[in-house]
Every structure is written in C-alpha cells, then in structure tokens.
Design a protein around this motif. Structure first.
Motif, PDB file in Angstrom:
ATOM      1  N   ARG A 282       7.420   5.982   1.289  1.00  0.00           N
ATOM      2  CA  ARG A 282       8.523   5.946   2.260  1.00  0.00           C
ATOM      3  C   ARG A 282       9.864   5.628   1.608  1.00  0.00           C
ATOM      4  N   GLY A 283       9.878   5.524   0.290  1.00  0.00           N
ATOM      5  CA  GLY A 283      11.118   5.210  -0.407  1.00  0.00           C
ATOM      6  C   GLY A 283      11.393   3.720  -0.539  1.00  0.00           C
ATOM      7  N   GLU A 284      10.450   2.881  -0.127  1.00  0.00           N
ATOM      8  CA  GLU A 284      10.598   1.434  -0.274  1.00  0.00           C
ATOM      9  C   GLU A 284      10.432   1.060  -1.739  1.00  0.00           C
TER      10      GLU A 284
ATOM     11  N   SER B  94       0.827  -1.209   0.000  1.00  0.00           N
ATOM     12  CA  SER B  94       0.000   0.000   0.000  1.00  0.00           C
ATOM     13  C   SER B  94       0.860   1.258   0.000  1.00  0.00           C
ATOM     14  N   LYS B  95       0.183   2.357  -0.234  1.00  0.00           N
ATOM     15  CA  LYS B  95       0.814   3.682  -0.291  1.00  0.00           C
ATOM     16  C   LYS B  95       1.921   3.747  -1.344  1.00  0.00           C
ATOM     17  N   VAL B  96       1.612   3.195  -2.515  1.00  0.00           N
ATOM     18  CA  VAL B  96       2.537   3.205  -3.642  1.00  0.00           C
ATOM     19  C   VAL B  96       2.331   4.500  -4.427  1.00  0.00           C
ATOM     20  N   GLU B  97       3.445   5.169  -4.745  1.00  0.00           N
ATOM     21  CA  GLU B  97       3.366   6.415  -5.512  1.00  0.00           C
ATOM     22  C   GLU B  97       3.618   6.195  -6.995  1.00  0.00           C
TER      23      GLU B  97
END
Length: 94
Positions: A63-65, A45-48
């Motif tokens: 988050r840079g992951e 989740s929270k993919v840009e």
C-alpha cells in the motif's frame, strides 16, 4: 535478530536481492515481519521490499506504507501468498 541471522532467513524465503540492496518478494508473494520491543508486539504484513541499513531494517508494504525497525527488535519473518479466492462473509453459500 542479527544481520547474519536476517540474511540467512532471507535466503530461505522467496525473495530476490536487487543491485540497490533491496530484497523484493517474488511475484504474488508478500513478507510478514514480526518484531517486539519491551513486550509490545508488532506485525507488519503484506511487505513487498526490505532493506538492511546497519542496525535498521526498512520495509515497504504493497500500500506504499514505509516502516523502519531496529534489527534487534525483529525476531521472525514469514512469506505468504494472497488467497486465490476471496472469502465471503457468513455461512457457506454455494
């Protein structure tokens, strides 16, 4: 999921494709990727941003992951907007 299916799904979501091939979620939006392999589910989740490279899909979170998935393991994508108001723990305090 096939490359054709992924492109169809991405065309339905609030994303913009850049000249570099990366799909970027629109402002104040995130993507969620749903995958499974041998019965083991994975939700990212929270993919840009996402990018398809052959039979792989690359994803970067806020988050840079960084993630790399086999496209065949991907079965769904979704979009989400962050909550406007953070929830407080406990019962309704007003």
């Amino acid at each position: 999921m096939t490359n054709e299916q992924l492109n169809t799904v991405l065309s339905m979501l609030p994303v913009v494709k850049g000249d570099d091939g990366w799909f970027k979620a629109e402002r104040d939006q995130f993507l969620s990727l749903y995958a499974a392999h041998d019965g083991v589910p994975l939700t990212i989740s929270k993919v840009e941003t996402v990018k398809v490279e052959g039979h792989l899909i690359r994803a970067n979170s806020h988050r840079g992951e960084q993630y790399v998935l086999v496209l065949e393991d991907l079965f769904a994508l979704g979009s989400e907007a962050p909550s406007a108001a953070a929830r407080k723990a406990g019962f309704g305090h007003e």
